[in-house]
Design an enzyme around this catalytic site. Sequence first.
Site, PDB file in Angstrom:
ATOM      1  N   LYS A  86       0.843  -1.208   0.000  1.00  0.00           N
ATOM      2  CA  LYS A  86       0.000   0.000   0.000  1.00  0.00           C
ATOM      3  C   LYS A  86       0.876   1.256   0.000  1.00  0.00           C
ATOM      4  CE  LYS A  86      -1.916   1.820   4.020  1.00  0.00           C
ATOM      5  NZ  LYS A  86      -1.605   3.234   4.052  1.00  0.00           N
ATOM      6  N   ASN A  87       1.871   1.284   0.878  1.00  0.00           N
ATOM      7  CA  ASN A  87       2.644   2.515   1.044  1.00  0.00           C
ATOM      8  C   ASN A  87       3.637   2.760  -0.091  1.00  0.00           C
ATOM      9  OD1 ASN A  87       1.219   2.930   3.334  1.00  0.00           O
ATOM     10  ND2 ASN A  87       2.897   2.521   4.765  1.00  0.00           N
ATOM     11  N   ARG A  91      -4.550  10.996   3.959  1.00  0.00           N
ATOM     12  CA  ARG A  91      -3.449  11.919   4.165  1.00  0.00           C
ATOM     13  C   ARG A  91      -2.348  11.824   3.106  1.00  0.00           C
ATOM     14  NH1 ARG A  91      -0.630  14.409   8.144  1.00  0.00           N
ATOM     15  NH2 ARG A  91       1.592  14.096   7.898  1.00  0.00           N
ATOM     16  N   CYS A  98      -6.082   8.417   8.857  1.00  0.00           N
ATOM     17  CA  CYS A  98      -6.309   7.577  10.039  1.00  0.00           C
ATOM     18  C   CYS A  98      -6.276   8.408  11.327  1.00  0.00           C
ATOM     19  CB  CYS A  98      -5.205   6.528  10.140  1.00  0.00           C
ATOM     20  SG  CYS A  98      -5.634   4.963   9.395  1.00  0.00           S
ATOM     21  N   ARG A 133      -0.961  14.774  12.949  1.00  0.00           N
ATOM     22  CA  ARG A 133       0.019  14.476  11.895  1.00  0.00           C
ATOM     23  C   ARG A 133       0.210  15.720  11.059  1.00  0.00           C
ATOM     24  NH1 ARG A 133      -2.088   8.833   9.399  1.00  0.00           N
ATOM     25  NH2 ARG A 133       0.033   8.514   8.675  1.00  0.00           N
ATOM     26  N   PRO A 134       1.079  16.617  11.531  1.00  0.00           N
ATOM     27  CA  PRO A 134       1.275  17.867  10.796  1.00  0.00           C
ATOM     28  C   PRO A 134       2.019  17.656   9.475  1.00  0.00           C
ATOM     29  CG  PRO A 134       2.749  17.752  12.698  1.00  0.00           C
ATOM     30  CD  PRO A 134       1.906  16.509  12.721  1.00  0.00           C
ATOM     31  N   ASP A 139       4.287  20.146   8.481  1.00  0.00           N
ATOM     32  CA  ASP A 139       5.281  21.231   8.518  1.00  0.00           C
ATOM     33  C   ASP A 139       6.568  20.871   7.785  1.00  0.00           C
ATOM     34  OD1 ASP A 139       5.477  19.324  10.583  1.00  0.00           O
ATOM     35  OD2 ASP A 139       6.817  20.599  11.746  1.00  0.00           O
ATOM     36  N   LEU A 140       7.018  19.616   7.883  1.00  0.00           N
ATOM     37  CA  LEU A 140       8.277  19.235   7.219  1.00  0.00           C
ATOM     38  C   LEU A 140       8.109  19.250   5.702  1.00  0.00           C
ATOM     39  CD1 LEU A 140       9.279  16.252   9.553  1.00  0.00           C
ATOM     40  CD2 LEU A 140      10.216  18.577   9.554  1.00  0.00           C
ATOM     41  N   ASP A 158       3.409   0.572  12.132  1.00  0.00           N
ATOM     42  CA  ASP A 158       2.201  -0.051  11.561  1.00  0.00           C
ATOM     43  C   ASP A 158       1.999  -1.482  12.051  1.00  0.00           C
ATOM     44  OD1 ASP A 158       1.602   2.241  10.231  1.00  0.00           O
ATOM     45  OD2 ASP A 158       2.328   1.580   8.275  1.00  0.00           O
ATOM     46  N   VAL A 177       6.692   6.909  17.073  1.00  0.00           N
ATOM     47  CA  VAL A 177       6.450   7.523  15.755  1.00  0.00           C
ATOM     48  C   VAL A 177       5.179   8.379  15.767  1.00  0.00           C
ATOM     49  CG1 VAL A 177       6.126   7.090  13.290  1.00  0.00           C
ATOM     50  CG2 VAL A 177       7.705   5.667  14.612  1.00  0.00           C
ATOM     51  N   ARG A 192      -9.222  -0.159   3.827  1.00  0.00           N
ATOM     52  CA  ARG A 192      -8.300   0.866   3.311  1.00  0.00           C
ATOM     53  C   ARG A 192      -6.952   0.267   2.945  1.00  0.00           C
ATOM     54  NH1 ARG A 192      -7.802   6.369   6.582  1.00  0.00           N
ATOM     55  NH2 ARG A 192      -6.280   6.553   4.918  1.00  0.00           N
TER      56      ARG A 192
HETATM   57  C1  UD1 Z   1       3.779   6.831   6.436  1.00  0.00           C
HETATM   58  C2  UD1 Z   1       2.939   5.600   6.155  1.00  0.00           C
HETATM   59  C3  UD1 Z   1       2.317   5.072   7.438  1.00  0.00           C
HETATM   60  C4  UD1 Z   1       3.410   4.836   8.490  1.00  0.00           C
HETATM   61  C5  UD1 Z   1       4.289   6.064   8.658  1.00  0.00           C
HETATM   62  C6  UD1 Z   1       5.484   5.831   9.567  1.00  0.00           C
HETATM   63  C7  UD1 Z   1       2.174   5.939   3.897  1.00  0.00           C
HETATM   64  C8  UD1 Z   1       1.050   6.197   2.977  1.00  0.00           C
HETATM   65  N1  UD1 Z   1       1.911   5.954   5.199  1.00  0.00           N
HETATM   66  O1  UD1 Z   1       2.928   7.829   6.958  1.00  0.00           O
HETATM   67  O2  UD1 Z   1       1.655   3.846   7.137  1.00  0.00           O
HETATM   68  O3  UD1 Z   1       2.786   4.559   9.732  1.00  0.00           O
HETATM   69  O4  UD1 Z   1       4.815   6.484   7.384  1.00  0.00           O
HETATM   70  O5  UD1 Z   1       6.240   4.747   9.106  1.00  0.00           O
HETATM   71  O6  UD1 Z   1       3.293   5.681   3.470  1.00  0.00           O
HETATM   72  N2  UD1 Z   1       5.514  14.516  11.054  1.00  0.00           N
HETATM   73  C9  UD1 Z   1       5.626  15.835  11.408  1.00  0.00           C
HETATM   74  N3  UD1 Z   1       5.645  16.767  10.405  1.00  0.00           N
HETATM   75  C10 UD1 Z   1       5.557  16.418   9.092  1.00  0.00           C
HETATM   76  C11 UD1 Z   1       5.453  15.059   8.754  1.00  0.00           C
HETATM   77  C12 UD1 Z   1       5.432  14.131   9.759  1.00  0.00           C
HETATM   78  O7  UD1 Z   1       5.693  16.181  12.584  1.00  0.00           O
HETATM   79  O8  UD1 Z   1       5.581  17.318   8.235  1.00  0.00           O
HETATM   80  C13 UD1 Z   1       5.466  13.504  12.140  1.00  0.00           C
HETATM   81  C14 UD1 Z   1       4.134  12.762  12.157  1.00  0.00           C
HETATM   82  O9  UD1 Z   1       3.167  13.492  12.860  1.00  0.00           O
HETATM   83  C15 UD1 Z   1       4.510  11.485  12.853  1.00  0.00           C
HETATM   84  C16 UD1 Z   1       5.933  11.235  12.340  1.00  0.00           C
HETATM   85  O10 UD1 Z   1       6.397  12.473  11.848  1.00  0.00           O
HETATM   86  O11 UD1 Z   1       4.525  11.663  14.238  1.00  0.00           O
HETATM   87  C17 UD1 Z   1       6.011  10.190  11.246  1.00  0.00           C
HETATM   88  O12 UD1 Z   1       5.241  10.597  10.147  1.00  0.00           O
HETATM   89  P1  UD1 Z   1       5.598  10.196   8.640  1.00  0.00           P
HETATM   90  O13 UD1 Z   1       6.848   9.393   8.634  1.00  0.00           O
HETATM   91  O14 UD1 Z   1       5.546  11.440   7.830  1.00  0.00           O
HETATM   92  O15 UD1 Z   1       4.397   9.252   8.290  1.00  0.00           O
HETATM   93  P2  UD1 Z   1       3.428   9.333   7.035  1.00  0.00           P
HETATM   94  O16 UD1 Z   1       4.190   9.660   5.812  1.00  0.00           O
HETATM   95  O17 UD1 Z   1       2.243  10.155   7.384  1.00  0.00           O
END
Ligand code: UD1
Length: 413
Positions: free
Chosen positions: A20-21, A90, A114, A119-120, A122-123, A301, A323, A393
Amino acid sequence: MIRVEGGHPLRGRVRAAGAKNAALPALLASLLTDQPVRLERIPRIADVETTIDLIHALGKRVDWKDGVAEVHGDGELWARAPRDPVQRMRASFIALGPLLARCGEAWMPLPGGCAIGPRPVDLHLYGLSRLGARIEFTDGLVYARARRLRGATVWLDYPSVGATEHLLLTGALAEGTTTIINPAREPEVVDLGRLLEQMGARVRWAADRVSIEGQPELGGACHDLLPDRIEAGTYLIAGVLTGGETTVTGVVPEHLQALVEKLKDAGASVELGEQEISARRGEALQAVDVTTWPYPGFPTDLQAPLMALLCCAEGESHVRETVFASRWGHVPPLQAMGASISIRDDTATIRGVKKLHGAEVVASDLRAGAALVLAALGAAGTTRIGGEEHLARGYESFLNKVTALGAKAWEET
Ligand code: UD1
């Protein structure tokens, strides 16, 4: 509503679907080119449908049959992403950079997804601004514009999967080289890099960074997706939890190393083949401690599915979630099934009980749903699980796959 009759060991072989990812960013990569992109092993899950809805809405045509999706472009892209698919999922947010690169400006709703804590993005936005994007917020939308995107060095505070993918996608059409320091290195991110290389970008991984050399235009590609390590892990845990033995085929065993080690520590016998893994329960399950972490750490996950197993392991397990701050939606329903779990700060303490019992519970998110089905498969009596749409999903034919392994589980209307 899913109804599960517990107490039937799962035995047999099951083939992993495409990841999926990896599927979601690969489909969105097709926005970078007008040439056809052919993707194989695309799983039949709701999040893929949502992604395809988004790509359609942005002006592309997608033919999806027998696990193969072909994306064709025959015209201009729309720079405005519709609210519905983005708020449903997302991962769609990473279409912002490709749209910006193609159209010079783009509008993107702030994402949903989810219910696993804040889940911001900002990055993502910091990275895009380093590449030259001007970002504004209006009415729940992000508006980004850039006459030219220029490669830059982006240092990530955290190795975010989504932000790394977003910057690789955007960097692929930026002028010069984009270097991401402290990138995510999940296999699905590396897989996206391979697809972008096929499309004409140059991607280089080093110990602490990944660089992508952008091109003025990208070509089409034909790409076979990775197997889904999270789905595979779920079926391995299911075999051990129910006292049976499952073999998942068509996997990359190395991608499941963190889970394999924890299953062994818990007392399971695990065998690795070239493209398959088998796991079965040994004598008794033992408590283990686990901390979720970016790859190659233990995947967040699989935290909920593993916790379902630890509920009945002898002794006290500690599960630390680093995470996603509040990824504990599966805990109250597991408690309703008789589990002894307490949470303090980022750590859940699980005292193993002999057996869980059936109950009426609701899944709050995708992996919580999987955990509840697994817990129900090992529990005494019947469990009814609501929120089954979450499972759809991310798991292809979940109930068919577990019933083929011997589970007694049905969807009830
Ligand atoms: C992806 C996966 C999800 C998995 C996660 C972590 C997909 C579609 N989804 O989600 O299944 O659980 O990786 O392996 O690939 N964060 C910030 N700011 C940002 C981005 C992220 O603070 O701009 C934080 C998030 O809130 C979270 C952490 O970073 O606490 C990890 O998020 P991220 O690695 O970005 O996960 P996703 O890409 O959303």
